[in-house]
Design a protein around this motif. Structure first.
Motif, mmCIF file in Angstrom:
data_model
loop_
_atom_site.group_PDB
_atom_site.id
_atom_site.type_symbol
_atom_site.label_atom_id
_atom_site.label_comp_id
_atom_site.label_asym_id
_atom_site.label_seq_id
_atom_site.Cartn_x
_atom_site.Cartn_y
_atom_site.Cartn_z
ATOM 1 N N SER A 273 -28.886 -15.011 39.713
ATOM 2 C CA SER A 273 -29.199 -13.602 39.945
ATOM 3 C C SER A 273 -28.804 -13.330 41.520
ATOM 4 O O SER A 273 -28.602 -14.140 42.357
ATOM 5 C CB SER A 273 -30.612 -13.548 39.915
ATOM 6 O OG SER A 273 -31.251 -13.684 38.722
ATOM 7 N N ARG A 274 -28.322 -12.056 41.493
ATOM 8 C CA ARG A 274 -27.795 -11.405 43.022
ATOM 9 C C ARG A 274 -28.572 -10.438 43.492
ATOM 10 O O ARG A 274 -28.766 -10.400 44.690
ATOM 11 C CB ARG A 274 -26.320 -11.107 42.770
ATOM 12 C CG ARG A 274 -25.317 -12.160 42.555
ATOM 13 C CD ARG A 274 -25.303 -13.156 43.536
ATOM 14 N NE ARG A 274 -24.358 -14.236 43.024
ATOM 15 C CZ ARG A 274 -24.702 -15.332 42.708
ATOM 16 N NH1 ARG A 274 -26.147 -15.458 42.424
ATOM 17 N NH2 ARG A 274 -23.912 -16.440 42.362
ATOM 18 N N ASN A 275 -29.455 -9.743 42.896
ATOM 19 C CA ASN A 275 -30.065 -8.490 43.258
ATOM 20 C C ASN A 275 -31.225 -8.378 42.792
ATOM 21 O O ASN A 275 -31.429 -8.071 41.506
ATOM 22 C CB ASN A 275 -29.359 -7.431 43.363
ATOM 23 C CG ASN A 275 -27.977 -7.048 44.085
ATOM 24 O OD1 ASN A 275 -28.058 -7.077 45.299
ATOM 25 N ND2 ASN A 275 -26.911 -7.324 43.536
ATOM 26 N N ARG B 135 -28.145 -16.824 48.690
ATOM 27 C CA ARG B 135 -27.081 -15.745 48.045
ATOM 28 C C ARG B 135 -28.048 -14.524 47.176
ATOM 29 O O ARG B 135 -27.039 -13.682 46.703
ATOM 30 C CB ARG B 135 -26.391 -16.289 46.759
ATOM 31 C CG ARG B 135 -25.528 -17.782 47.300
ATOM 32 C CD ARG B 135 -24.700 -18.467 46.334
ATOM 33 N NE ARG B 135 -23.906 -17.554 45.730
ATOM 34 C CZ ARG B 135 -23.023 -18.114 44.421
ATOM 35 N NH1 ARG B 135 -23.153 -18.906 44.077
ATOM 36 N NH2 ARG B 135 -22.156 -16.871 44.172
ATOM 37 N N LEU B 136 -29.169 -14.561 47.432
ATOM 38 C CA LEU B 136 -29.857 -13.445 46.705
ATOM 39 C C LEU B 136 -30.115 -12.211 47.721
ATOM 40 O O LEU B 136 -30.726 -12.539 48.738
ATOM 41 C CB LEU B 136 -30.945 -13.887 45.979
ATOM 42 C CG LEU B 136 -32.019 -13.037 45.200
ATOM 43 C CD1 LEU B 136 -31.131 -12.717 43.905
ATOM 44 C CD2 LEU B 136 -33.173 -13.612 44.814
#
Length: 340
Positions: free
Chosen positions: A171-173, A194-195
């Motif tokens: 996941s990113r966002n 990285r989130l």
């Protein structure tokens, strides 16, 4: 003057059951209030640097020796202080959670329960009959800050467990729906660098979150957006969704409405994490969750605890696929779903 006597059993008949369990439950308010007051008067703080006699404890807290003895001995009886001869010291759990110098700090939660919840529980019967006299949303500024700090303290440990229990690597966002002060997003973002996360809540709470996040130093990775999850729409561009410590504030129909708004904002297969006081089908276990239903009743008009089976039904009705239910420690647990 005459009186009516109960003749259902012979006078002097021996009881067939031990009432001690009832009496222990009925005196629970004494234990709670002793704990609240010991924390407020600084008993645990005073012993953070080492054991003390009653005279020493009285000097450190500014209490009389009699008052120090009453409070300290009650904490010994409850297992939160230990006594060796004439010297008192914090138990291991008190040192960790009641002094501000350990891994967690539950003192804000005790203040909230003492100053806000405890007086309100005095009219639980009225709340169950007619609804709450004052909802959490209507607190004055000072009480709002007290409640916010208490709720964050209560959830701090669970937020840390969640950040490790779910794999956010894909996941990113993250959209943290009803994210409060941002404590859930802070815990997750700290573990997953990285989130990025967006805390979404009503304007008055969003303002508190912005101040909290500024202090945490996670900007711009964690930002705040204001709005109402009940009416939507929600911010777009997110691939994982969290609703933590909110489901119990809403009615079944309101929860389904929120789930529909989140589903509209989610792409297919996006995960949804629901953290709350999920119960069994009879709403009786975990015990702490069943009791928390009273807390929600005295503070919110529609608040309640819900079962995993109820959540599964809501998810199916609103375009989600139930994936699993996981414990997180204590009465709160995690339901994982995915957008169909």
């Amino acid at each position: 003057m005459t009186s009516q006597l109960d003749t259902s059993q012979p006078a002097g008949a021996a009881a067939t059951h031990d009432p001690s369990a009832i009496l222990q439950l009925a005196s629970g308010f004494m234990a709670a209030k002793h704990l609240f007051v010991a924390s407020e008067l600084g008993v645990f703080d005073a012993l953070a640097d080492g054991a003390a006699t009653l005279d020493g404890l009285a000097a450190r807290t500014g209490l009389s020796t009699r008052a120090a003895r009453i409070s300290a001995d009650a904490m010994v009886a409850l297992g939160l202080l230990e006594r060796d001869g004439d010297r008192y010291r914090n138990s291991a759990v008190s040192a960790e959670f009641l002094t501000g110098s350990g891994a967690g700090d539950l003192r804000p939660l005790l203040r909230m329960w003492d100053k806000i919840s405890y007086p309100t529980w005095a009219d639980l019967a009225g709340a169950l009959t007619h609804g709450p006299t004052q909802e959490l949303y209507a607190l004055d500024e000072e009480s709002e800050q007290l409640a916010t700090a208490g709720v964050e303290a209560h959830n701090a440990g669970v937020a840390q467990v969640l950040s490790a229990a779910f794999d956010f690597s894909a996941s990113r966002n993250l959209l943290d729906v009803g994210g409060g002060t941002g404590s859930w997003s802070i815990a997750i973002a700290a573990r997953w660098p990285r989130l990025r996360a967006t805390v979404f809540d009503i304007p008055v709470v969003a303002d508190i979150a912005r101040k909290r996040l500024a202090d945490a130093g996670l900007a711009p990775r964690v930002t705040v957006a204001s709005g109402d999850a009940l009416t939507g729409p929600l911010p777009s561009g997110h691939d994982v969704f969290l609703i933590a410590n909110c489901v119990h504030l809403w009615s079944p129909s309101e929860n389904q409405e929120v789930l529909r708004h989140v589903r509209t904002a989610a792409s297919t297969a996006a995960p949804l994490l629901l953290v709350d006081f999920w119960t069994n089908a009879t709403h009786s276990e975990p015990v702490a969750a069943a009791l928390m239903a009273g807390e929600f009743a005295v503070h919110t008009r529609n608040g309640d605890v819900y079962s995993v089976d109820e959540a599964r039904d809501w998810l199916t009705r609103t375009g989600w696929r139930f994936v699993e239910h996981r414990p997180l420690g204590g009465p709160q647990s995690l339901i994982v779903a995915a957008a169909d």
